[in-house]
Design a protein around this motif. Structure first.
Motif, PDB file in Angstrom:
ATOM      1  N   GLU A 168      44.566  53.867  72.231  1.00 19.94           N
ATOM      2  CA  GLU A 168      44.560  53.161  73.507  1.00 19.94           C
ATOM      3  C   GLU A 168      45.468  51.951  73.371  1.00 19.94           C
ATOM      4  O   GLU A 168      45.551  51.334  72.321  1.00 19.94           O
ATOM      5  CB  GLU A 168      43.150  52.718  73.852  1.00 19.94           C
ATOM      6  CG  GLU A 168      42.220  53.884  74.126  1.00 19.94           C
ATOM      7  CD  GLU A 168      40.830  53.429  74.483  1.00 19.94           C
ATOM      8  OE1 GLU A 168      40.665  52.278  74.910  1.00 19.94           O
ATOM      9  OE2 GLU A 168      39.923  54.237  74.322  1.00 19.94           O
ATOM     10  N   GLY A 169      46.188  51.622  74.419  1.00 18.78           N
ATOM     11  CA  GLY A 169      47.123  50.498  74.364  1.00 18.78           C
ATOM     12  C   GLY A 169      48.535  50.982  74.107  1.00 18.78           C
ATOM     13  O   GLY A 169      48.824  52.167  74.135  1.00 18.78           O
ATOM     14  N   ASP A 170      49.403  50.031  73.839  1.00 19.76           N
ATOM     15  CA  ASP A 170      50.818  50.340  73.719  1.00 19.76           C
ATOM     16  C   ASP A 170      51.320  50.506  72.287  1.00 19.76           C
ATOM     17  O   ASP A 170      52.434  50.946  72.078  1.00 19.76           O
ATOM     18  CB  ASP A 170      51.649  49.225  74.384  1.00 19.76           C
ATOM     19  CG  ASP A 170      51.406  49.173  75.887  1.00 19.76           C
ATOM     20  OD1 ASP A 170      51.082  50.219  76.467  1.00 19.76           O
ATOM     21  OD2 ASP A 170      51.538  48.084  76.461  1.00 19.76           O
ATOM     22  N   ALA A 171      50.528  50.126  71.310  1.00 20.48           N
ATOM     23  CA  ALA A 171      50.988  50.155  69.925  1.00 20.48           C
ATOM     24  C   ALA A 171      51.184  51.596  69.442  1.00 20.48           C
ATOM     25  O   ALA A 171      50.359  52.468  69.706  1.00 20.48           O
ATOM     26  CB  ALA A 171      49.987  49.447  69.021  1.00 20.48           C
ATOM     27  N   ARG A 172      52.290  51.827  68.753  1.00 24.18           N
ATOM     28  CA  ARG A 172      52.492  53.118  68.096  1.00 24.18           C
ATOM     29  C   ARG A 172      51.710  53.078  66.789  1.00 24.18           C
ATOM     30  O   ARG A 172      51.750  52.091  66.066  1.00 24.18           O
ATOM     31  CB  ARG A 172      53.971  53.361  67.828  1.00 24.18           C
ATOM     32  CG  ARG A 172      54.762  53.576  69.095  1.00 24.18           C
ATOM     33  CD  ARG A 172      56.205  53.851  68.811  1.00 24.18           C
ATOM     34  NE  ARG A 172      56.368  55.198  68.239  1.00 24.18           N
ATOM     35  CZ  ARG A 172      57.531  55.650  67.772  1.00 24.18           C
ATOM     36  NH1 ARG A 172      58.595  54.879  67.782  1.00 24.18           N
ATOM     37  NH2 ARG A 172      57.604  56.868  67.271  1.00 24.18           N
ATOM     38  N   SER A 173      51.018  54.161  66.487  1.00 25.92           N
ATOM     39  CA  SER A 173      50.161  54.189  65.307  1.00 25.92           C
ATOM     40  C   SER A 173      50.368  55.467  64.512  1.00 25.92           C
ATOM     41  O   SER A 173      50.683  56.520  65.072  1.00 25.92           O
ATOM     42  CB  SER A 173      48.688  54.093  65.716  1.00 25.92           C
ATOM     43  OG  SER A 173      48.445  52.877  66.383  1.00 25.92           O
ATOM     44  N   LYS A 192      41.194  61.760  47.889  1.00 20.16           N
ATOM     45  CA  LYS A 192      41.866  61.768  49.187  1.00 20.16           C
ATOM     46  C   LYS A 192      41.780  60.369  49.787  1.00 20.16           C
ATOM     47  O   LYS A 192      40.816  59.655  49.566  1.00 20.16           O
ATOM     48  CB  LYS A 192      41.178  62.725  50.154  1.00 20.16           C
ATOM     49  CG  LYS A 192      41.296  64.168  49.819  1.00 20.16           C
ATOM     50  CD  LYS A 192      40.540  64.976  50.872  1.00 20.16           C
ATOM     51  CE  LYS A 192      40.477  66.427  50.510  1.00 20.16           C
ATOM     52  NZ  LYS A 192      39.698  67.201  51.499  1.00 20.16           N
ATOM     53  N   PHE A 193      42.786  60.019  50.551  1.00 22.42           N
ATOM     54  CA  PHE A 193      42.716  58.754  51.298  1.00 22.42           C
ATOM     55  C   PHE A 193      43.281  58.948  52.691  1.00 22.42           C
ATOM     56  O   PHE A 193      44.107  59.835  52.927  1.00 22.42           O
ATOM     57  CB  PHE A 193      43.469  57.628  50.566  1.00 22.42           C
ATOM     58  CG  PHE A 193      44.958  57.781  50.599  1.00 22.42           C
ATOM     59  CD1 PHE A 193      45.704  57.258  51.638  1.00 22.42           C
ATOM     60  CD2 PHE A 193      45.615  58.464  49.592  1.00 22.42           C
ATOM     61  CE1 PHE A 193      47.085  57.407  51.679  1.00 22.42           C
ATOM     62  CE2 PHE A 193      46.989  58.617  49.611  1.00 22.42           C
ATOM     63  CZ  PHE A 193      47.718  58.088  50.663  1.00 22.42           C
ATOM     64  N   PHE A 194      42.826  58.121  53.601  1.00 19.84           N
ATOM     65  CA  PHE A 194      43.286  58.083  54.987  1.00 19.84           C
ATOM     66  C   PHE A 194      43.391  56.613  55.370  1.00 19.84           C
ATOM     67  O   PHE A 194      42.431  55.860  55.199  1.00 19.84           O
ATOM     68  CB  PHE A 194      42.287  58.774  55.926  1.00 19.84           C
ATOM     69  CG  PHE A 194      42.016  60.203  55.558  1.00 19.84           C
ATOM     70  CD1 PHE A 194      42.778  61.222  56.082  1.00 19.84           C
ATOM     71  CD2 PHE A 194      41.001  60.517  54.669  1.00 19.84           C
ATOM     72  CE1 PHE A 194      42.535  62.539  55.734  1.00 19.84           C
ATOM     73  CE2 PHE A 194      40.737  61.830  54.319  1.00 19.84           C
ATOM     74  CZ  PHE A 194      41.513  62.847  54.847  1.00 19.84           C
ATOM     75  N   THR A 195      44.541  56.205  55.863  1.00 22.19           N
ATOM     76  CA  THR A 195      44.766  54.819  56.255  1.00 22.19           C
ATOM     77  C   THR A 195      45.591  54.811  57.532  1.00 22.19           C
ATOM     78  O   THR A 195      46.499  55.629  57.676  1.00 22.19           O
ATOM     79  CB  THR A 195      45.549  54.068  55.148  1.00 22.19           C
ATOM     80  OG1 THR A 195      44.840  54.166  53.926  1.00 22.19           O
ATOM     81  CG2 THR A 195      45.750  52.606  55.505  1.00 22.19           C
ATOM     82  N   VAL A 196      45.314  53.892  58.428  1.00 21.84           N
ATOM     83  CA  VAL A 196      46.101  53.791  59.653  1.00 21.84           C
ATOM     84  C   VAL A 196      47.047  52.594  59.573  1.00 21.84           C
ATOM     85  O   VAL A 196      46.785  51.625  58.863  1.00 21.84           O
ATOM     86  CB  VAL A 196      45.214  53.681  60.910  1.00 21.84           C
ATOM     87  CG1 VAL A 196      44.380  54.928  61.085  1.00 21.84           C
ATOM     88  CG2 VAL A 196      44.348  52.457  60.851  1.00 21.84           C
ATOM     89  N   GLY A 197      48.135  52.706  60.293  1.00 22.46           N
ATOM     90  CA  GLY A 197      49.100  51.612  60.376  1.00 22.46           C
ATOM     91  C   GLY A 197      49.742  51.613  61.745  1.00 22.46           C
ATOM     92  O   GLY A 197      49.869  52.666  62.381  1.00 22.46           O
ATOM     93  N   THR A 198      50.110  50.440  62.220  1.00 19.53           N
ATOM     94  CA  THR A 198      50.786  50.323  63.511  1.00 19.53           C
ATOM     95  C   THR A 198      52.105  49.596  63.334  1.00 19.53           C
ATOM     96  O   THR A 198      52.268  48.786  62.424  1.00 19.53           O
ATOM     97  CB  THR A 198      49.923  49.563  64.540  1.00 19.53           C
ATOM     98  OG1 THR A 198      49.656  48.257  64.028  1.00 19.53           O
ATOM     99  CG2 THR A 198      48.622  50.278  64.812  1.00 19.53           C
ATOM    100  N   GLY A 199      53.031  49.907  64.212  1.00 27.52           N
ATOM    101  CA  GLY A 199      54.335  49.264  64.170  1.00 27.52           C
ATOM    102  C   GLY A 199      55.302  49.978  65.096  1.00 27.52           C
ATOM    103  O   GLY A 199      54.969  51.033  65.647  1.00 27.52           O
ATOM    104  N   PRO A 200      56.494  49.436  65.246  1.00 27.47           N
ATOM    105  CA  PRO A 200      57.464  50.030  66.167  1.00 27.47           C
ATOM    106  C   PRO A 200      58.002  51.378  65.684  1.00 27.47           C
ATOM    107  O   PRO A 200      58.511  52.167  66.468  1.00 27.47           O
ATOM    108  CB  PRO A 200      58.579  48.992  66.252  1.00 27.47           C
ATOM    109  CG  PRO A 200      58.451  48.203  64.988  1.00 27.47           C
ATOM    110  CD  PRO A 200      56.994  48.208  64.638  1.00 27.47           C
ATOM    111  N   ASP A 201      57.900  51.640  64.377  1.00 24.21           N
ATOM    112  CA  ASP A 201      58.337  52.914  63.810  1.00 24.21           C
ATOM    113  C   ASP A 201      57.499  53.210  62.574  1.00 24.21           C
ATOM    114  O   ASP A 201      56.741  52.356  62.105  1.00 24.21           O
ATOM    115  CB  ASP A 201      59.829  52.889  63.471  1.00 24.21           C
ATOM    116  CG  ASP A 201      60.204  51.737  62.552  1.00 24.21           C
ATOM    117  OD1 ASP A 201      59.591  51.612  61.469  1.00 24.21           O
ATOM    118  OD2 ASP A 201      61.110  50.966  62.907  1.00 24.21           O
TER     119      ASP A 201
END
Length: 101
Positions: A87-92, A5-14
């Motif tokens: 927290e903050g404005d970034a979509r994640s 199993k893996f779990f990874t986060v990413g942020t960006g506008p979409d």
């Protein structure tokens, strides 16, 4: 060959931009012998349009993985994606799934 199993986060506008950035980083880390499970994926599928908290997204991802959801059960198939609100404005997004060992 087994799976992990893996779990990874990413942020960006979409979601696609977040996936691309997280995938590129996973590929770079993989070559440095660090885990890069997302590096084995070529795409992600949005599982649900709901926006979760990070902890709720992790719980939901675990439920989906433990239930062998057909959208993400193939270790060679797409990663799952759930949007969460940090927290903050970034979509994640939380990207998760099974990857080959």
């Amino acid at each position: 060959m087994g799976t992990t199993k893996f779990f990874t986060v990413g942020t960006g506008p979409d979601m696609q931009s977040a996936f691309t950035a997280a995938h590129d980083l996973a590929v770079q880390r993989r070559w440095r012998r660090a885990p890069g499970r997302l590096a084995t994926k070529t795409e992600a599928v949005l599982i649900e349009p709901e926006v979760y908290t990070y902890k709720a997204a992790l719980r939901r991802a675990e439920e989906l993985l433990n239930g062998f959801d057909p959208r993400i059960e193939d270790k060679w198939g797409p990663a799952g994606a759930l949007e969460y609100s940090p927290e903050g404005d970034a979509r994640s997004w939380l990207f998760f799934g099974y990857a080959p060992n």
